[in-house]
Design an enzyme around this catalytic site. Sequence first.
Site, mmCIF file in Angstrom:
data_model
loop_
_atom_site.group_PDB
_atom_site.id
_atom_site.type_symbol
_atom_site.label_atom_id
_atom_site.label_comp_id
_atom_site.label_asym_id
_atom_site.label_seq_id
_atom_site.Cartn_x
_atom_site.Cartn_y
_atom_site.Cartn_z
ATOM 1 N N THR A 657 0.826 -1.066 -0.086
ATOM 2 C CA THR A 657 0.076 0.099 -0.013
ATOM 3 C C THR A 657 0.751 1.316 -0.123
ATOM 4 O OG1 THR A 657 -0.079 -0.127 2.688
ATOM 5 C CG2 THR A 657 -1.918 -1.211 1.286
ATOM 6 N N CYS A 658 2.016 1.276 0.664
ATOM 7 C CA CYS A 658 3.050 2.297 0.461
ATOM 8 C C CYS A 658 3.188 2.769 -0.888
ATOM 9 C CB CYS A 658 3.942 2.234 1.300
ATOM 10 S SG CYS A 658 3.729 1.756 3.341
ATOM 11 N N ALA A 659 3.264 1.977 -1.754
ATOM 12 C CA ALA A 659 3.596 1.890 -2.984
ATOM 13 C C ALA A 659 2.548 2.013 -4.088
ATOM 14 C CB ALA A 659 4.670 1.172 -3.689
#
Length: 691
Positions: A657-659
């Site tokens: 989810t961070c990317a």
Amino acid sequence: MDCLLKKFIKNNLPHFCKFLFLLYQASVEPGEESPSTRVVGSDSCFSASPHSRDDSLKLAFYMDGQPLNQTLTLYQAFLQQKIASELETNSSANLWSQVYTITYKVATEPEDENREGSQDPLRPLLDKTEAHLLYTSYFRSMLESELVSDVDKSSPTYATLFLLKCLEGLNRCTFQLMSRARMHRFAKSLIHNLDDIKVIVLSVPQNEFVNSKLTEKLEQQMRDPLAVSTGGLPLWCNQLIDSCPFLFGFEARCKYFRLSAFGPQKALAQLQQHNNNNPGISRDRRPLAAGSSPRKKFLVSRDQILESAARMMDLYSNVRAPVEVEYSEEVGTGLGPTLEFYTLVSHEFQNSGLAMWRGEHFSCMAKEMQTQHSEVVSPLGLFPCPMPPPMLDASNGVKFCEIGKRFFLLGQIVAKALQDGRVLDLPFSKAFYKLILHQELNICDIPSFDPELGRTLLEFQALVNRKKIVLESGVIGASFDACFRDTKIEDLCLDFTLPGYPCYVLNANEDPKMVNMDNLEEYVTLVVDATVRSGICRQVEAFKSGFNQVFPIEHLKIFTEEELERLVCGERDFWSFNELFDHIKFDHGYTASSPPVINLLEIIQEFDYEKRRAFLQFVTGAPRLPPGGLASLNPKLTIVRKHCSASADVDLPSVMTCANYLKLPPYSTKEKMKEKLVYAITEGQGSFHLS
């Protein structure tokens, strides 16, 4: 086209001004003298009239014999003076190397141009009853205000801008004006059916007021690193966007908002990112890299989301550095968990047991509020639950203390989310956004969040108005049929408590009484006041106080209610099939023509509203896209091939989810992919672990 428009405005400007003056007169309540002068709007965050303050200026400053505008910084004043006095603007190097001599003298008080007893020549032409019915506080305040501008008030430019401001304001309060006009027609017996009071308004789209050339000019100014870093935007930018924000596009105003609210450091960082994403911009025009603020880490517990949010705000509400969240006993950290945290906080604030929003009723005999875990159902958006003022119910002080703290925390969370660029999943009502923007609500706003109550109150008010006109007509033998939809008011068995809230007594200091035609006007007034004024004012003030802990809420005034919703909650609409192709990146084994990619795009295009929200939250951590949609998602949504040790049909999709990174196995069929994807987005949430 521009020449024709200018010619049309010039030829018809006197008629427009007369029309607007009549509307202004109509906005004055009966029996109230119209002000002889307009009140200068002094709430600009950049330029305010110096004489709007209680303490008048003691000194006046001059450069080269010309007075300096004391609402500007020295840099802005010097730059403005040089531009006005020279045909060619000096280079920035010469500007900083020169010596400037400033003189001063005692300031003289301006002569008061207002004369007492001035009479409005058009006032006798007005129908006072109609003036009362057309009264709206928003429209009236708009007509009484002046543009914050150095433009001569007698010039056609000023008149044109003021005309556009009035027309845009008319467009925004069309529903209220038409509703009151229908009520007035009913009062005069021009219409007889209460159903005919209802109006359906299709307003002019807000983007019709946007000037593309002014928008581009503002964008150019905000791309100037020197002007951004020194706070030296030209004066017209600050004044025009403060007085007529509707002339600029939403994206440009978002950039201006971040610059004015959060300072040049964040603005320069965003400018650097914009230029890096546009290779066509030459290197010599790119600003120096701005040092990014160090990110703050905060550990939260999933079992105590609101408590964790309160602790986080205690530590970081006054800190401009972005805050990133990591969960206790989980390995995930960064953008994804942070967005999910704000989503979880949003859902916690919608807990029906918090007694914050309309529709949550509690027994008067209950000593403690019961804890409930269901979310408030609000098809038209969240609006504060009314609470009796202390003067009406001295026993609710302890209860409001807790509710006030929740609204204070909510204000902090909303402001911090705006500051850090996070998206919330809080469906506020349009009326609540109007309160955030310091707009007063009235009876015509109630249908926007409670249609049944709002319609009934409007019809009651129409009956009251008809009775007044009949009694004031002076016709001998004139009678009034005091019935509400073939039922006498007395037979409705209404008492003086707030509808839906039997604990909220409207006239606690008086003996209990039932509603009849004689006191119907008092009943309507008290219900409206309890619903949109005194019953919610403390909650709204608590929200604003919490918001102001992070940054001043005044910076939001350049947006409309709909735009503020986009800013806080992201885009309501999702995507088309072409948008998916244009704004999704395919990598590491997949291309845009790969069969699994085609199947995936078809599947998510077929998803209903709730499944699309679940898919977005699974991939990004938030159920809604940021303002601007997929094109604004940063990093871009990326689809890569997931290499499986065994059969691909056995594995589930996984995400980073961070990317915004979706790892998709090459499933054998579209049906198998849909089965696994739906299972993943339904069951694969609630924790962050290695994938």
